[in-house]
Design an enzyme around this catalytic site. Structure first.
Site, mmCIF file in Angstrom:
data_model
loop_
_atom_site.group_PDB
_atom_site.id
_atom_site.type_symbol
_atom_site.label_atom_id
_atom_site.label_comp_id
_atom_site.label_asym_id
_atom_site.label_seq_id
_atom_site.Cartn_x
_atom_site.Cartn_y
_atom_site.Cartn_z
ATOM 1 N N GLU A 94 54.463 37.716 32.163
ATOM 2 C CA GLU A 94 55.642 37.045 31.624
ATOM 3 C C GLU A 94 55.488 36.639 30.165
ATOM 4 O O GLU A 94 56.463 36.225 29.532
ATOM 5 C CB GLU A 94 55.956 35.808 32.485
ATOM 6 C CG GLU A 94 56.473 36.190 33.870
ATOM 7 C CD GLU A 94 56.695 34.993 34.775
ATOM 8 O OE1 GLU A 94 56.152 33.910 34.479
ATOM 9 O OE2 GLU A 94 57.404 35.143 35.785
ATOM 10 N N GLU A 125 37.215 40.754 46.818
ATOM 11 C CA GLU A 125 36.990 39.400 46.337
ATOM 12 C C GLU A 125 35.535 38.963 46.498
ATOM 13 O O GLU A 125 35.112 37.987 45.890
ATOM 14 C CB GLU A 125 37.898 38.414 47.072
ATOM 15 C CG GLU A 125 37.486 38.072 48.488
ATOM 16 C CD GLU A 125 38.230 36.853 49.013
ATOM 17 O OE1 GLU A 125 37.560 35.960 49.534
ATOM 18 O OE2 GLU A 125 39.470 36.804 48.900
#
Length: 313
Positions: A94, A125
Site C-alpha cells: 500500500e 515458518e
C-alpha cells in the site's frame, strides 16, 4: 511411544504463551446467539488499542530509527510467516499508491514466498535459513530496516530475519510480537511487544494479535513517511494518481492545500506531469514546473522546506 512425543517440547513452549492460552469462560461460546458472540468479540477487539498504547514509546523510537535509515537511502523490509507475513506484505503493497514510493523501498517478505499469501507453505515458518536466503536476495545493506513480525514471538523465520540482518551488515532490526519476553524482541534492536491476551478462539492469532500488528504497521509506515516529507500536514501529497478516483483525489488535495480554483489546479498539474506535491509548490510558491522539481529535489522532498526556499529565491 506416544505419537505426541516429538512435539512435547513445542507443546510445552506454546503452553507458556499468552496468545495460546485457553479461556475456560468461553468454552460454551458456540452455544450462544450470534449477537452475543459478536458482542463478546467486539469487546475483545476494543482492548487492542490500549495494548498498543502501552508500547507507543518503543514504537516511536523504532519509527525514528527507521526514518533515519530510509533518509539515507535504506529500505523498510517486513518479514513474517502466515498472518504476520501477510500483514507485512499488505502494508508494503500500500505504500507505492499512498506515498509514491518505489516498490523496492518498502518490501514484504512472507515465509514460503508469494504463493504463501493464499496457500499455506508447509514448514516455511520453521526455517531461519529461509529467512536469510530471502534477505540475501535483496542485497541487504546497513541502511536497511528489517522488521520481524510474529504473534508468538518465537517463529524461526521472523527471528532468523532479524538475526541475519544484524549479523550480516548491521541493518536496523525491529521485532514485533504479542507476547512479553519474546525471543523475537530479544533478538532485535527495537522490541515491540503488544500483549493483547488470549484469543477468543484459542491460538487464533489472526484475531486480536493480527489487529494489533496491523495497527503497529500502520504507524510504522505512515509516521515514517510523514518524517520523510511524504505528506503536507495531513494531506497525501505524494499520492500516485493511478486511477480515476486517485486523479480526483489529487485535485482535491491540491485544492485543500492551496485554495486555488479549478483552472489554476489543472494548470499546475499540467505543468508538473500530475505530481501533486510539485503542483502545490507551483501554486503556493509561484514558481514554474521545473523550478518546483528542483526545489523539491534540493529539499529532499520536504514541501515545507521547498516552499521556504521558494519564498527566499
Amino acid at each position: 511411544m506416544s505419537t505426541d512425543a516429538p512435539y512435547s517440547d513445542l507443546r510445552a513452549q506454546l503452553a507458556t504463551l499468552t496468545t495460546e492460552a485457553f479461556r475456560p469462560e468461553l468454552a460454551e461460546i458456540d452455544q450462544q446467539s450470534t449477537l452475543e458472540i459478536a458482542k463478546i468479540m467486539n469487546g475483545e477487539d476494543a482492548s487492542v488499542p490500549t495494548a498498543v498504547a502501552a508500547q507507543l514509546p518503543r514504537i516511536a523510537a523504532a519509527i525514528d530509527g527507521t526514518a533515519e535509515r530510509m533518509a539515507r537511502g535504506g529500505r523498510l523490509i517486513y518479514a513474517g510467516a502466515g498472518t504476520a507475513g501477510r500483514l507485512g506484505v499488505l502494508d508494503a503493497s500500500e505504500c507505492p499508491p499512498t506515498f509514491n514510493t518505489d516498490p523496492s523501498e518498502v518490501v514484504g517478505l512472507i515465509a514460503g514466498g508469494p504463493s504463501a499469501m493464499v496457500t499455506a507453505v508447509e514448514g516455511a515458518e520453521d526455517s531461519k535459513e529461509l529467512a536469510a536466503e530471502d534477505l540475501d536476495a535483496l542485497n541487504l545493506t546497513a541502511n536497511d530496516v528489517v522488521v520481524g513480525i510474529s504473534a508468538s514471538g518465537r517463529t524461526p523465520y521472523a527471528i532468523g530475519a532479524v538475526e541475519h540482518a544484524k549479523a550480516r551488515c548491521g541493518a536496523l532490526t525491529i521485532g514485533l510480537s504479542c507476547n512479553a519476553d519474546s525471543a523475537l524482541a530479544a533478538a532485535a534492536d527495537h522490541g515491540i511487544e503488544v500483549v493483547v491476551g488470549p484469543e477468543l478462539l484459542t491460538g487464533s492469532t489472526r484475531l486480536k494479535a493480527g489487529t494489533a500488528q496491523k495497527l503497529v504497521l500502520n504507524m510504522l509506515s505512515t509516521i515514517t513517511m510523514i518524517r520523510l516529507g511524504k505528506t503536507y500536514g495531513n494531506l497525501m501529497v505524494d499520492v500516485r494518481a493511478s486511477n480515476e478516483k486517485l486523479r480526483a483525489r489529487s485535485r482535491r488535495i491540491v485544492s485543500l492545500a492551496t485554495g486555488a480554483d479549478d483552472a489554476a489546479i489543472e494548470a499546475a498539474l499540467a505543468a508538473t506531469d500530475g505530481e501533486v506535491k510539485n503542483a502545490i509548490l507551483v501554486v503556493l510558491g509561484e514558481v514554474d514546473g521545473p523550478t518546483a522539481a528542483r526545489l523539491l529535489t534540493e529539499s529532499h522532498g520536504h514541501l515545507r522546506a521547498a516552499l521556504a526556499a521558494a519564498a527566499t529565491s
